[in-house]
Design an enzyme around this catalytic site. Structure first.
Site, PDB file in Angstrom:
ATOM      1  N   GLN A   1      -7.142  -0.207  30.738  1.00  0.00           N
ATOM      2  CA  GLN A   1      -8.096   0.765  30.180  1.00  0.00           C
ATOM      3  C   GLN A   1      -7.754   1.027  28.706  1.00  0.00           C
ATOM      4  O   GLN A   1      -7.237   0.137  28.050  1.00  0.00           O
ATOM      5  CB  GLN A   1      -8.115   2.069  31.000  1.00  0.00           C
TER       6      GLN A   1
ATOM      7  N   LYS B   1      -6.079 -11.103  26.550  1.00  0.00           N
ATOM      8  CA  LYS B   1      -5.950 -12.235  25.633  1.00  0.00           C
ATOM      9  C   LYS B   1      -4.666 -12.127  24.805  1.00  0.00           C
ATOM     10  O   LYS B   1      -3.906 -13.086  24.676  1.00  0.00           O
ATOM     11  CB  LYS B   1      -7.170 -12.310  24.689  1.00  0.00           C
TER      12      LYS B   1
ATOM     13  N   GLY C   1     -10.105  -5.375  34.022  1.00  0.00           N
ATOM     14  CA  GLY C   1     -10.504  -6.780  34.014  1.00  0.00           C
ATOM     15  C   GLY C   1     -10.021  -7.357  32.704  1.00  0.00           C
ATOM     16  O   GLY C   1     -10.557  -7.022  31.652  1.00  0.00           O
ATOM     17  N   HIS C   2      -8.971  -8.170  32.766  1.00  0.00           N
ATOM     18  CA  HIS C   2      -8.371  -8.724  31.553  1.00  0.00           C
ATOM     19  C   HIS C   2      -8.664 -10.216  31.492  1.00  0.00           C
ATOM     20  O   HIS C   2      -8.244 -10.975  32.370  1.00  0.00           O
ATOM     21  CB  HIS C   2      -6.856  -8.450  31.532  1.00  0.00           C
ATOM     22  N   THR C   3      -9.373 -10.638  30.449  1.00  0.00           N
ATOM     23  CA  THR C   3      -9.860 -12.024  30.371  1.00  0.00           C
ATOM     24  C   THR C   3      -8.968 -12.887  29.488  1.00  0.00           C
ATOM     25  O   THR C   3      -8.636 -12.499  28.370  1.00  0.00           O
ATOM     26  CB  THR C   3     -11.293 -12.041  29.788  1.00  0.00           C
TER      27      THR C   3
ATOM     28  N   LYS D   1      -6.996  -6.837  25.638  1.00  0.00           N
ATOM     29  CA  LYS D   1      -5.554  -6.735  25.950  1.00  0.00           C
ATOM     30  C   LYS D   1      -5.031  -8.004  26.631  1.00  0.00           C
ATOM     31  O   LYS D   1      -3.976  -8.524  26.274  1.00  0.00           O
ATOM     32  CB  LYS D   1      -5.304  -5.516  26.859  1.00  0.00           C
TER      33      LYS D   1
ATOM     34  N   GLY E   1     -11.264   0.875  26.436  1.00  0.00           N
ATOM     35  CA  GLY E   1     -10.974  -0.292  27.271  1.00  0.00           C
ATOM     36  C   GLY E   1     -11.659  -1.551  26.772  1.00  0.00           C
ATOM     37  O   GLY E   1     -12.455  -1.515  25.823  1.00  0.00           O
ATOM     38  N   ASP E   2     -11.294  -2.674  27.390  1.00  0.00           N
ATOM     39  CA  ASP E   2     -11.877  -3.988  27.090  1.00  0.00           C
ATOM     40  C   ASP E   2     -11.695  -4.404  25.637  1.00  0.00           C
ATOM     41  O   ASP E   2     -12.526  -5.130  25.075  1.00  0.00           O
ATOM     42  CB  ASP E   2     -13.383  -4.007  27.457  1.00  0.00           C
TER      43      ASP E   2
ATOM     44  N   GLY F   1     -19.550  -6.364  35.570  1.00  0.00           N
ATOM     45  CA  GLY F   1     -20.697  -7.064  34.995  1.00  0.00           C
ATOM     46  C   GLY F   1     -21.701  -6.146  34.300  1.00  0.00           C
ATOM     47  O   GLY F   1     -22.727  -6.596  33.798  1.00  0.00           O
ATOM     48  N   ARG F   2     -21.403  -4.847  34.246  1.00  0.00           N
ATOM     49  CA  ARG F   2     -22.350  -3.916  33.614  1.00  0.00           C
ATOM     50  C   ARG F   2     -22.409  -4.158  32.101  1.00  0.00           C
ATOM     51  O   ARG F   2     -21.381  -4.466  31.487  1.00  0.00           O
ATOM     52  CB  ARG F   2     -21.901  -2.463  33.842  1.00  0.00           C
TER      53      ARG F   2
ATOM     54  N   LYS G   1     -12.022  -9.417  17.989  1.00  0.00           N
ATOM     55  CA  LYS G   1     -13.455  -9.706  17.962  1.00  0.00           C
ATOM     56  C   LYS G   1     -14.081  -9.525  16.576  1.00  0.00           C
ATOM     57  O   LYS G   1     -15.246  -9.138  16.459  1.00  0.00           O
ATOM     58  CB  LYS G   1     -14.187  -8.871  19.027  1.00  0.00           C
TER      59      LYS G   1
HETATM   60  P1  GDP Z   1      -9.285  -6.275  28.212  1.00  0.00           P
HETATM   61  O1  GDP Z   1      -9.751  -5.525  29.400  1.00  0.00           O
HETATM   62  O2  GDP Z   1      -8.788  -5.378  27.122  1.00  0.00           O
HETATM   63  O3  GDP Z   1      -8.289  -7.358  28.540  1.00  0.00           O
HETATM   64  O4  GDP Z   1     -10.576  -7.005  27.618  1.00  0.00           O
HETATM   65  P2  GDP Z   1     -11.708  -7.786  28.464  1.00  0.00           P
HETATM   66  O5  GDP Z   1     -11.167  -9.097  28.879  1.00  0.00           O
HETATM   67  O6  GDP Z   1     -12.311  -6.913  29.487  1.00  0.00           O
HETATM   68  O7  GDP Z   1     -12.835  -7.925  27.349  1.00  0.00           O
HETATM   69  C1  GDP Z   1     -12.621  -8.608  26.177  1.00  0.00           C
HETATM   70  C2  GDP Z   1     -13.655  -9.738  26.102  1.00  0.00           C
HETATM   71  O8  GDP Z   1     -13.694 -10.254  24.784  1.00  0.00           O
HETATM   72  C3  GDP Z   1     -13.310 -10.924  26.985  1.00  0.00           C
HETATM   73  O9  GDP Z   1     -14.502 -11.514  27.424  1.00  0.00           O
HETATM   74  C4  GDP Z   1     -12.559 -11.854  26.036  1.00  0.00           C
HETATM   75  O10 GDP Z   1     -12.647 -13.222  26.426  1.00  0.00           O
HETATM   76  C5  GDP Z   1     -13.306 -11.621  24.753  1.00  0.00           C
HETATM   77  N1  GDP Z   1     -12.517 -11.737  23.525  1.00  0.00           N
HETATM   78  C6  GDP Z   1     -11.223 -11.396  23.301  1.00  0.00           C
HETATM   79  N2  GDP Z   1     -10.921 -11.562  21.998  1.00  0.00           N
HETATM   80  C7  GDP Z   1     -12.043 -12.005  21.396  1.00  0.00           C
HETATM   81  C8  GDP Z   1     -12.369 -12.326  20.041  1.00  0.00           C
HETATM   82  O11 GDP Z   1     -11.575 -12.216  19.118  1.00  0.00           O
HETATM   83  N3  GDP Z   1     -13.651 -12.736  19.801  1.00  0.00           N
HETATM   84  C9  GDP Z   1     -14.572 -12.842  20.793  1.00  0.00           C
HETATM   85  N4  GDP Z   1     -15.799 -13.238  20.449  1.00  0.00           N
HETATM   86  N5  GDP Z   1     -14.307 -12.541  22.067  1.00  0.00           N
HETATM   87  C10 GDP Z   1     -13.059 -12.122  22.354  1.00  0.00           C
HETATM   88  P1  IMO Z   2      -9.678  -2.662  31.151  1.00  0.00           P
HETATM   89  O1  IMO Z   2      -8.225  -2.650  31.531  1.00  0.00           O
HETATM   90  C1  IMO Z   2     -13.344  -0.405  30.485  1.00  0.00           C
HETATM   91  C2  IMO Z   2     -14.047   3.081  33.021  1.00  0.00           C
HETATM   92  C3  IMO Z   2     -15.192   3.023  34.005  1.00  0.00           C
HETATM   93  C4  IMO Z   2     -15.563   4.483  34.079  1.00  0.00           C
HETATM   94  C5  IMO Z   2     -14.225   5.197  33.966  1.00  0.00           C
HETATM   95  C6  IMO Z   2     -13.610   5.588  35.308  1.00  0.00           C
HETATM   96  O2  IMO Z   2     -10.381  -3.907  31.537  1.00  0.00           O
HETATM   97  O3  IMO Z   2      -9.855  -2.288  29.725  1.00  0.00           O
HETATM   98  P2  IMO Z   2     -12.481   4.271  37.308  1.00  0.00           P
HETATM   99  O4  IMO Z   2     -12.949   3.074  38.089  1.00  0.00           O
HETATM  100  O5  IMO Z   2     -11.206   4.046  36.586  1.00  0.00           O
HETATM  101  O6  IMO Z   2     -12.482   5.514  38.110  1.00  0.00           O
HETATM  102  O7  IMO Z   2     -13.616   4.479  36.179  1.00  0.00           O
HETATM  103  O8  IMO Z   2     -13.355   4.273  33.313  1.00  0.00           O
HETATM  104  N1  IMO Z   2     -13.070   1.982  33.136  1.00  0.00           N
HETATM  105  C7  IMO Z   2     -12.972   0.970  32.261  1.00  0.00           C
HETATM  106  N2  IMO Z   2     -13.731   0.676  31.178  1.00  0.00           N
HETATM  107  N3  IMO Z   2     -12.282  -1.172  30.792  1.00  0.00           N
HETATM  108  C8  IMO Z   2     -11.492  -0.873  31.843  1.00  0.00           C
HETATM  109  O9  IMO Z   2     -10.338  -1.522  32.100  1.00  0.00           O
HETATM  110  C9  IMO Z   2     -11.854   0.222  32.665  1.00  0.00           C
HETATM  111  N4  IMO Z   2     -11.335   0.777  33.790  1.00  0.00           N
HETATM  112  C10 IMO Z   2     -12.085   1.855  34.048  1.00  0.00           C
HETATM  113  O10 IMO Z   2     -16.238   2.219  33.539  1.00  0.00           O
HETATM  114  O11 IMO Z   2     -16.320   4.831  32.937  1.00  0.00           O
HETATM  115 MG    MG Z   3     -11.460  -5.341  30.594  1.00  0.00          MG
END
Ligand code: GDP
Ligand code: IMO
Ligand code: MG
Length: 424
Positions: free
Chosen positions: A224, A18, A40-42, A16, A12-13, A302-303, A331
């Site tokens: 995820q 972006k 959480g999609h930023t 996606k 995850g994170d 925020g973890r 990244k």
């Molecule tokens: P998602 O859950 O897959 O949509 O990803 P998140 O938004 O949870 O986490 C990705 C983080 O990386 C966010 O804070 C984005 O703003 C940041 N981000 C995305 N692409 C880049 C990149 O190429 N470089 C940097 N430094 N940050 C990025």
């Molecule tokens: P995005 O879409 C990262 C993780 C949690 C935990 C496990 C189970 O932003 O990439 P849950 O609340 O689903 O029962 O938690 O999955 N988790 C994520 N980790 N990005 C996410 O979503 C996540 N959604 C759940 O931290 O380990």
């Molecule tokens: Mg996320």
């Protein structure tokens, strides 16, 4: 026309949100197919930073249809807050968002059951986001759940029946103190229900299939990542839905032959938030640097995110399960100051070297086998085209393409919409 799918290949994170926002101008319809507000999609553009939990990441582009599919679990209170937060930056949602009547509702008591379940597990807890995801999908599979379509008929009766069942579980099974939180959660939840009812609640499977028939293009936005998939992830430290490409079929009502491109997105390194195994995790200064430079803190909770080197055993497994056609590397800029970059190309388990992803990552002693590549030691954030890539980055990309057999078609060099390089 076919549905292109964009999904995470790690834990995850990956970024996606972006990339969906960057790709949206090429599509008419953007659809979420699984997960819920654990996501959480930023998105960052024009000095705006917005985190989306339930609403698809196409919402900031004009003349697009956004769909919340049947595979999603929806919390009306989070939904309401999201609508309010988006409206603060001048975007009003209305006809450009449709919600599946078959999507399941996260009840206030689902959130309490999530907390109770985690507390009962103690040291073996999942590290859930406490958004009620597991209990809601459990009720869906157990055939007890409430769906968005239930709002339209005898809702109070259905709600009370399920809430009563949950309270019995909280009291008798978990011995969990719930009353105060329940009052607080219920108030905002029922306010959310009123907001939700203002939207078009429809059978989105018909909408999407008709869209394809009328030559509209659709992108499905995963939440995820593959390593958190309920079947193929690092079970039991996973989420409760199918995060993989097949999840787009069941979560939207589209046939497998309607899937087009599969965009697999990964970080140039790797992160994980929550508990569970992570073979390439770093506990040293390198890991801390990734966290500091990459601002690796959860968008939902925020973890601090756990950081480590890229893991090709896991990545190749994810590529196989999803049938990835295009890779997207995010990244890359976070590795700007690294002298050397490590890549895990195999695992050593009980003295045996393997590139096959094992049955279980926990309870076994996995030693990653690393190859080292030179870092580029120069800032990427201002780079605007592939021609400006330093040689060491080109070399890293080539290495990953050779090891995965899939082209890397986009490289992201910063969080902003503009900091995205589409490769020729
Ligand atoms: P998602 O859950 O897959 O949509 O990803 P998140 O938004 O949870 O986490 C990705 C983080 O990386 C966010 O804070 C984005 O703003 C940041 N981000 C995305 N692409 C880049 C990149 O190429 N470089 C940097 N430094 N940050 C990025
Ligand atoms: P995005 O879409 C990262 C993780 C949690 C935990 C496990 C189970 O932003 O990439 P849950 O609340 O689903 O029962 O938690 O999955 N988790 C994520 N980790 N990005 C996410 O979503 C996540 N959604 C759940 O931290 O380990
Ligand atoms: Mg996320």
């Amino acid at each position: 026309m076919k549905v292109d799918v964009l999904l995470g290949l790690q834990w995850g994170d990956e970024g996606k949100g972006k990339v969906v926002d960057v790709l949206t101008p090429h599509y008419d319809v953007i659809a979420r197919f699984q997960g819920g507000p654990n996501a959480g999609h930023t998105l960052e553009f024009n000095n705006i930073k917005q985190v989306l939990h339930t609403i698809p990441s196409g919402i900031f582009r004009e003349n697009k249809m956004n769909v919340i599919g049947n595979g999603v679990v929806l919390d009306p209170s989070v939904f309401k807050k999201e609508i309010e937060s988006i409206s603060k930056i001048g975007i009003e949602l209305g006809d450009n968002l449709i919600i599946s009547k078959k999507a399941h509702l996260i009840l206030p008591t689902h959130r309490l059951l999530d907390a109770a379940s985690e507390a009962a597990k103690g040291d073996t807890k999942i590290g859930s986001t406490l958004k009620g995801i597991g209990p809601t999908y459990r009720d869906k599979i157990g055939r007890d759940g409430l769906r968005v379509g239930d709002l339209l008929e005898n809702f109070d009766e259905k709600y009370t029946r399920l809430k009563t069942l949950h309270i019995q579980q909280l009291e008798k099974f978990y011995n969990f103190d719930y009353q105060e939180k329940l009052n607080e959660f219920e108030k905002e939840w029922f306010e959310g229900i009123e907001v939700l009812k203002k939207f078009q609640l429809v059978n989105t499977e018909h909408y999407i299939n008709n869209a394809l028939k009328t030559e509209k293009s659709v992108i499905a936005e995963g939440a995820q990542g593959t390593m958190l998939d309920i079947d193929f992830g690092s079970y039991p430290f996973v989420t409760s839905s199918n995060t993989i490409c097949a999840g787009a079929c069941t979560g939207l009502g589209i046939a497998p032959q309607k899937i087009g491109k599969v965009f697999g997105i990964f970080k140039a390194y790797c992160t994980r938030v929550g508990m569970g195994p992570f073979p390439t995790e770093l506990f040293d200064q390198d890991g801390q640097n990734m966290r500091d430079v990459g601002n690796e803190y959860g968008s939902t909770t925020g973890r601090p995110r756990r950081c480590g080197w890229i893991d090709l055993v896991a990545l190749n497994y994810s590529i196989m399960i999803n049938g990835v056609t295009d890779l997207i590397m995010m990244k890359a800029d976070v590795l700007d100051d690294f002298e050397t970059i490590k890549v895990a190309t195999a695992y050593k388990i009980n003295g045996e070297t393997t590139t096959e992803f094992p049955y279980d990552l926990s309870g076994v002693d996995i030693e990653p086998v690393y190859e080292e590549l030179p870092g580029w030691n120069s800032p990427l954030t201002g780079v605007t085209s592939e021609n400006e890539f330093p040689d060491a980055l080109k070399n890293y990309i080539k290495f990953l393409e050779e090891k995965t057999g899939v082209p890397i078609t986009i490289v992201s060099v910063g969080p902003n919409r503009n900091q995205t390089i589409i490769r020729k």
